[in-house]
Design a protein around this motif. Structure first.
Motif, PDB file in Angstrom:
ATOM      1  N   SER A 191       0.813  -1.218   0.000  1.00 38.91           N
ATOM      2  CA  SER A 191       0.000   0.000   0.000  1.00 38.91           C
ATOM      3  C   SER A 191       0.844   1.264   0.000  1.00 38.91           C
ATOM      4  N   GLN A 192       2.136   1.137   0.281  1.00 40.69           N
ATOM      5  CA  GLN A 192       3.080   2.249   0.198  1.00 40.69           C
ATOM      6  C   GLN A 192       4.168   1.906  -0.821  1.00 40.69           C
ATOM      7  N   ALA A 193       4.696   2.928  -1.461  1.00 37.03           N
ATOM      8  CA  ALA A 193       5.753   2.732  -2.450  1.00 37.03           C
ATOM      9  C   ALA A 193       7.114   3.026  -1.837  1.00 37.03           C
ATOM     10  N   LEU A 194       8.096   2.234  -2.208  1.00 44.74           N
ATOM     11  CA  LEU A 194       9.468   2.489  -1.771  1.00 44.74           C
ATOM     12  C   LEU A 194       9.970   3.801  -2.371  1.00 44.74           C
ATOM     13  N   ASN A 195      10.631   4.615  -1.550  1.00 44.38           N
ATOM     14  CA  ASN A 195      11.256   5.844  -2.031  1.00 44.38           C
ATOM     15  C   ASN A 195      12.728   5.553  -2.322  1.00 44.38           C
ATOM     16  N   PRO A 196      13.135   5.488  -3.590  1.00 42.23           N
ATOM     17  CA  PRO A 196      14.514   5.122  -3.912  1.00 42.23           C
ATOM     18  C   PRO A 196      15.519   6.242  -3.680  1.00 42.23           C
ATOM     19  N   ASN A 197      15.036   7.443  -3.370  1.00 45.95           N
ATOM     20  CA  ASN A 197      15.920   8.607  -3.253  1.00 45.95           C
ATOM     21  C   ASN A 197      16.374   8.884  -1.827  1.00 45.95           C
ATOM     22  N   VAL A 198      16.030   8.011  -0.894  1.00 47.60           N
ATOM     23  CA  VAL A 198      16.410   8.187   0.514  1.00 47.60           C
ATOM     24  C   VAL A 198      17.731   7.486   0.783  1.00 47.60           C
ATOM     25  N   LEU A 199      18.641   8.163   1.477  1.00 44.96           N
ATOM     26  CA  LEU A 199      19.895   7.550   1.913  1.00 44.96           C
ATOM     27  C   LEU A 199      19.642   6.871   3.251  1.00 44.96           C
ATOM     28  N   ARG A 200      19.566   5.563   3.247  1.00 43.68           N
ATOM     29  CA  ARG A 200      19.245   4.806   4.464  1.00 43.68           C
ATOM     30  C   ARG A 200      20.537   4.457   5.201  1.00 43.68           C
ATOM     31  N   ASN A 201      20.766   5.117   6.329  1.00 42.45           N
ATOM     32  CA  ASN A 201      22.052   4.988   7.024  1.00 42.45           C
ATOM     33  C   ASN A 201      22.009   4.057   8.230  1.00 42.45           C
ATOM     34  N   GLN A 202      20.884   3.359   8.419  1.00 40.52           N
ATOM     35  CA  GLN A 202      20.814   2.320   9.447  1.00 40.52           C
ATOM     36  C   GLN A 202      20.279   1.059   8.781  1.00 40.52           C
ATOM     37  N   SER A 203      21.184   0.281   8.200  1.00 37.91           N
ATOM     38  CA  SER A 203      20.792  -0.870   7.388  1.00 37.91           C
ATOM     39  C   SER A 203      21.480  -2.125   7.903  1.00 37.91           C
ATOM     40  N   PHE A 204      20.679  -3.148   8.191  1.00 38.81           N
ATOM     41  CA  PHE A 204      21.200  -4.337   8.858  1.00 38.81           C
ATOM     42  C   PHE A 204      20.567  -5.612   8.313  1.00 38.81           C
ATOM     43  N   PHE A 205      21.312  -6.688   8.440  1.00 42.06           N
ATOM     44  CA  PHE A 205      20.761  -8.032   8.398  1.00 42.06           C
ATOM     45  C   PHE A 205      20.750  -8.546   9.841  1.00 42.06           C
ATOM     46  N   GLY A 206      19.642  -9.168  10.244  1.00 39.61           N
ATOM     47  CA  GLY A 206      19.554  -9.738  11.586  1.00 39.61           C
ATOM     48  C   GLY A 206      19.401  -8.724  12.696  1.00 39.61           C
ATOM     49  N   HIS A 207      18.908  -7.521  12.386  1.00 44.94           N
ATOM     50  CA  HIS A 207      18.767  -6.477  13.407  1.00 44.94           C
ATOM     51  C   HIS A 207      17.744  -5.469  12.913  1.00 44.94           C
ATOM     52  N   SER A 208      17.149  -4.714  13.844  1.00 43.46           N
ATOM     53  CA  SER A 208      16.208  -3.665  13.472  1.00 43.46           C
ATOM     54  C   SER A 208      16.375  -2.467  14.393  1.00 43.46           C
ATOM     55  N   PRO A 209      15.915  -1.275  13.961  1.00 46.60           N
ATOM     56  CA  PRO A 209      15.982  -0.098  14.833  1.00 46.60           C
ATOM     57  C   PRO A 209      15.126  -0.241  16.085  1.00 46.60           C
ATOM     58  N   TRP A 210      14.151  -1.137  16.062  1.00 43.35           N
ATOM     59  CA  TRP A 210      13.311  -1.376  17.239  1.00 43.35           C
ATOM     60  C   TRP A 210      13.925  -2.444  18.156  1.00 43.35           C
ATOM     61  N   ASN A 211      15.088  -2.965  17.753  1.00 40.56           N
ATOM     62  CA  ASN A 211      15.814  -3.981  18.537  1.00 40.56           C
ATOM     63  C   ASN A 211      15.062  -5.295  18.681  1.00 40.56           C
ATOM     64  N   GLU A 212      14.265  -5.660  17.677  1.00 43.91           N
ATOM     65  CA  GLU A 212      13.718  -7.013  17.664  1.00 43.91           C
ATOM     66  C   GLU A 212      14.873  -8.000  17.572  1.00 43.91           C
ATOM     67  N   VAL A 213      14.803  -9.054  18.345  1.00 41.73           N
ATOM     68  CA  VAL A 213      15.919  -9.987  18.486  1.00 41.73           C
ATOM     69  C   VAL A 213      15.879 -11.035  17.386  1.00 41.73           C
ATOM     70  N   THR A 214      17.005 -11.189  16.662  1.00 39.67           N
ATOM     71  CA  THR A 214      17.170 -12.259  15.682  1.00 39.67           C
ATOM     72  C   THR A 214      18.231 -13.220  16.188  1.00 39.67           C
ATOM     73  N   ASN A 215      17.920 -14.492  16.167  1.00 32.59           N
ATOM     74  CA  ASN A 215      18.837 -15.523  16.632  1.00 32.59           C
ATOM     75  C   ASN A 215      18.941 -16.569  15.530  1.00 32.59           C
ATOM     76  N   ALA A 216      19.915 -16.375  14.629  1.00 34.48           N
ATOM     77  CA  ALA A 216      19.977 -17.206  13.429  1.00 34.48           C
ATOM     78  C   ALA A 216      21.367 -17.153  12.808  1.00 34.48           C
ATOM     79  N   GLN A 217      21.616 -18.079  11.909  1.00 34.54           N
ATOM     80  CA  GLN A 217      22.818 -18.071  11.082  1.00 34.54           C
ATOM     81  C   GLN A 217      22.438 -17.606   9.677  1.00 34.54           C
ATOM     82  N   PHE A 218      23.335 -16.819   9.055  1.00 35.89           N
ATOM     83  CA  PHE A 218      23.102 -16.298   7.712  1.00 35.89           C
ATOM     84  C   PHE A 218      24.258 -16.698   6.796  1.00 35.89           C
ATOM     85  N   ASP A 219      23.930 -16.935   5.531  1.00 41.10           N
ATOM     86  CA  ASP A 219      24.955 -17.315   4.570  1.00 41.10           C
ATOM     87  C   ASP A 219      24.529 -16.912   3.155  1.00 41.10           C
ATOM     88  N   GLU A 220      25.518 -16.621   2.322  1.00 37.04           N
ATOM     89  CA  GLU A 220      25.342 -16.385   0.887  1.00 37.04           C
ATOM     90  C   GLU A 220      24.218 -15.388   0.595  1.00 37.04           C
TER      91      GLU A 220
END
Length: 204
Positions: A160-189
């Motif tokens: 229902s919302q469109a991605l804005n491609p013109n924003v510089l996103r300076n908090q970008s993570f795998f396995g983490h979020s700005p709300w500190n939701e906990v991820t407990n996993a292994q990542f590869d490739e």
């Protein structure tokens, strides 16, 4: 295809113009080594220039292998943003919207500024303690998102919302979020593409 993150421990992967910082531990995986996100003090962070390059066309694909040992509500595969409720583009391992957390279904959400889209939620649960290939594609023209699990489509829908491609996103993570939701996993490739890959490519 920018950048491709080959999981290593305590190292920095560099691709043209972008750097990817990985913090984790070695572990067995489909490629022989992986990064563990331990649910408390580890994450994979990527430079804002990398997400800007990824979203330069507005359409994208992110794919990778994940092996979760637990799945709290809203725990992340990735979250690319400027913080809480700030142009987040996120893919959860366990979507928390109107679903019991025990269902463990991945979900995709796009925020435009501080307004979130609806969740595109998998019809299938993500298994624990098993390597699973996940992929999400997004087409900016149609706002269509598709989720794949082990090469099989498990969700599709229009955000229902469109991605804005013109924003510089300076908090970008795998396995983490700005709300500190906990991820407990292994990542590869993990791989990132500047286009919405078709099902024929994902399945192969």
């Amino acid at each position: 295809n920018i950048p491709t993150i080959q999981a290593v421990a305590e190292a920095s992967y560099t691709c043209p113009g972008n750097s990817v910082n990985l913090r984790g531990e070695f572990f067995s995986s489909p490629s022989g080594q992986a990064v563990i996100i331990n649910g408390s003090n580890s994450a994979l962070s990527i430079a804002s220039l990398a997400t800007s390059a990824l979203f330069s066309t507005g359409s994208f694909t992110v794919e990778g292998w994940v092996n979760p040992s637990s799945l709290n509500a809203w725990c992340r595969f990735f979250d690319f943003s400027n913080g809480q409720a700030s142009d987040n583009v996120l893919f959860t391992l366990n979507d928390g919207s109107n679903l019991p957390s025990i269902q463990r279904r991945p979900g995709f959400v796009v925020w435009n500024g501080g307004t979130p889209s609806n969740s595109i939620v998998s019809s299938q649960e993500l298994p624990l303690n098993t390597w699973t290939h996940l992929a999400v594609t997004y087409d900016i023209a149609s706002k269509a998102a598709v989720i794949y699990m082990n090469g099989v489509q498990v969700a599709s829908g229009i955000t229902s919302q469109a991605l804005n491609p013109n924003v510089l996103r300076n908090q970008s993570f795998f396995g983490h979020s700005p709300w500190n939701e906990v991820t407990n996993a292994q990542f590869d490739e993990i791989r990132m593409w500047r286009k919405a890959l078709p099902a024929s490519i994902i399945s192969s």
